[in-house]
Scaffold this motif. Sequence first.
Motif, PDB file in Angstrom:
ATOM      1  N   ALA A   4      33.639 -32.888  85.091  1.00 53.74           N
ATOM      2  CA  ALA A   4      32.841 -31.698  84.789  1.00 53.74           C
ATOM      3  C   ALA A   4      33.548 -30.945  83.670  1.00 53.74           C
ATOM      4  O   ALA A   4      34.531 -30.241  83.902  1.00 53.74           O
ATOM      5  CB  ALA A   4      32.675 -30.815  86.023  1.00 53.74           C
ATOM      6  N   ASP A   5      33.067 -31.127  82.449  1.00 52.85           N
ATOM      7  CA  ASP A   5      33.649 -30.463  81.284  1.00 52.85           C
ATOM      8  C   ASP A   5      33.045 -29.077  81.109  1.00 52.85           C
ATOM      9  O   ASP A   5      31.829 -28.888  81.257  1.00 52.85           O
ATOM     10  CB  ASP A   5      33.408 -31.281  80.015  1.00 52.85           C
ATOM     11  CG  ASP A   5      34.214 -32.565  79.985  1.00 52.85           C
ATOM     12  OD1 ASP A   5      35.179 -32.687  80.768  1.00 52.85           O
ATOM     13  OD2 ASP A   5      33.872 -33.450  79.185  1.00 52.85           O
ATOM     14  N   VAL A   6      33.885 -28.115  80.781  1.00 52.51           N
ATOM     15  CA  VAL A   6      33.444 -26.736  80.557  1.00 52.51           C
ATOM     16  C   VAL A   6      33.148 -26.526  79.082  1.00 52.51           C
ATOM     17  O   VAL A   6      33.951 -26.880  78.214  1.00 52.51           O
ATOM     18  CB  VAL A   6      34.528 -25.734  81.009  1.00 52.51           C
ATOM     19  CG1 VAL A   6      34.093 -24.304  80.703  1.00 52.51           C
ATOM     20  CG2 VAL A   6      34.828 -25.902  82.495  1.00 52.51           C
ATOM     21  N   LEU A   7      31.988 -25.938  78.788  1.00 55.46           N
ATOM     22  CA  LEU A   7      31.651 -25.505  77.434  1.00 55.46           C
ATOM     23  C   LEU A   7      31.630 -23.985  77.454  1.00 55.46           C
ATOM     24  O   LEU A   7      30.696 -23.368  77.968  1.00 55.46           O
ATOM     25  CB  LEU A   7      30.290 -26.068  77.011  1.00 55.46           C
ATOM     26  CG  LEU A   7      30.184 -27.589  76.962  1.00 55.46           C
ATOM     27  CD1 LEU A   7      28.755 -28.023  76.674  1.00 55.46           C
ATOM     28  CD2 LEU A   7      31.117 -28.151  75.896  1.00 55.46           C
ATOM     29  N   GLU A   8      32.680 -23.394  76.915  1.00 56.48           N
ATOM     30  CA  GLU A   8      32.878 -21.946  76.984  1.00 56.48           C
ATOM     31  C   GLU A   8      32.099 -21.234  75.879  1.00 56.48           C
ATOM     32  O   GLU A   8      32.087 -21.666  74.732  1.00 56.48           O
ATOM     33  CB  GLU A   8      34.361 -21.628  76.827  1.00 56.48           C
ATOM     34  CG  GLU A   8      34.744 -20.251  77.266  1.00 56.48           C
ATOM     35  CD  GLU A   8      35.345 -20.242  78.657  1.00 56.48           C
ATOM     36  OE1 GLU A   8      35.120 -19.245  79.349  1.00 56.48           O
ATOM     37  OE2 GLU A   8      36.024 -21.202  79.036  1.00 56.48           O
TER      38      GLU A   8
END
Length: 457
Positions: A4-8
């Motif tokens: 689960a990659d975070v896109l801030e």
Amino acid sequence: MFFADVLETEGLGNRSYLAGGSRAVVVLDPPRDIDRVIAAAALRGVRIVAVAETHVHNDYVTGGLELARLTGARYLVPAGASVAYPRVPVADGDVEEVDEGLTLRAVATPGHTPHHTSYVLEENGRAVAAFTGGSLLIGGVGRPDLVEPRLTEELARAQHASAHRLAAELADEVAVLPTHGFGSFCSSADGGGERSTIGTEKVSNPALVQDVETFVADLLAGLDDVPAYYAHMGPANAAGPAPVDLTEPERADAAEIARRLAAGEWVVDLRHRVAFAEGHVAGSFNFEVDGRLATYLAWMIPWGKPVTLLAQSAEDVARAQRELARVGIDRPAAAATGSPTEWADGTAPLASFRRATFADLAAAREQGADPVVLDVRRASERSGGWLEGSVHIPVHEIHRRLDEVPAGAVWVHCAGGMRAAIAASVLDAAGRAVVAVDDGYAAAADAGLTLVTPARN
């Protein structure tokens, strides 16, 4: 194995997520500028098979519709949301296959909105992550007052119930991955950290440790101001946002800048507040590109008014344009790069104002000066205390309440300096003598200034 990659999206205090396995992923609550999402998927070497919205967003324009169109992904939107475009309506318990052994299960979690839906990522039948949108946040919940004032208390109670449902149905080790809560005004309180789990929230989140009556009373009492542009986000997202256009805006020379100022349009200088105070085109406003540009500019500008951007570099213009597109300010009317002398070029006058500290203010008072002190913090901040004798007008209201600022030189302060600079630029553009206090509020007491602390019940 799932990831689960975070896109801030730091300027808005939000997160989007790219989650899945070795071949395919789902994107949750994508930002307007979907090129970031596509690049992240390409870096992983995975295909986007689904795009999921937890709710119709009130704080930013979604890129979900366009992302689904471009990638051919299934567009999952809560069935209860009223939208004007085709989508896959999602109801409680619906399951979407993402990759081999990975599924996404919808969990109805009303509260932030009536139709709010969280999504639980399951690996071989075991829950591993909960994408909670504006429901269960880290150390709080999404605010319940953004849909309809008459529904606020009902939705606050629903938030409590939804948080308890997630806590009851999910194991302690399940990751809590909210969209809001990292500085977003969609959060009911400041977030409690960067990462969390269901188990952590069970022992720390007010929604899970307080009884419903205490929780609702505290939640409603703590609600802060709502950015004015929020009123435009929900309708834009329900109608179906147009594809974002980040191509370079029209270039403006000095004559064009002067013409736009004379027409009453907003000319926004993106430079740091120190540089702006030292010299700027008279009539321009200062919103730092490294500050919360989208939030405060979108909050203050009359909706639909043309905006021209001034910056030191084309990169800064591009950054600002991207941030503004996320909140529906789609195309700057024009832009210019360089320096104030180039932007004025003898066509428009240059202006400047003084910067100071709280110690300077204390010294001025000791020398007999009695300047107007203007506090531009939000009401929730001022409720904790204020400078004796100060006038209070929140920064997002200053442009509409200039006639309430007493006559005389105005010393403007906030909590750290950025918002004071915005307000100072507005006052300066209106022809007022102004000093921007570029200092942390804690320094006021250290400088010997008298603070008023309200009595607590």
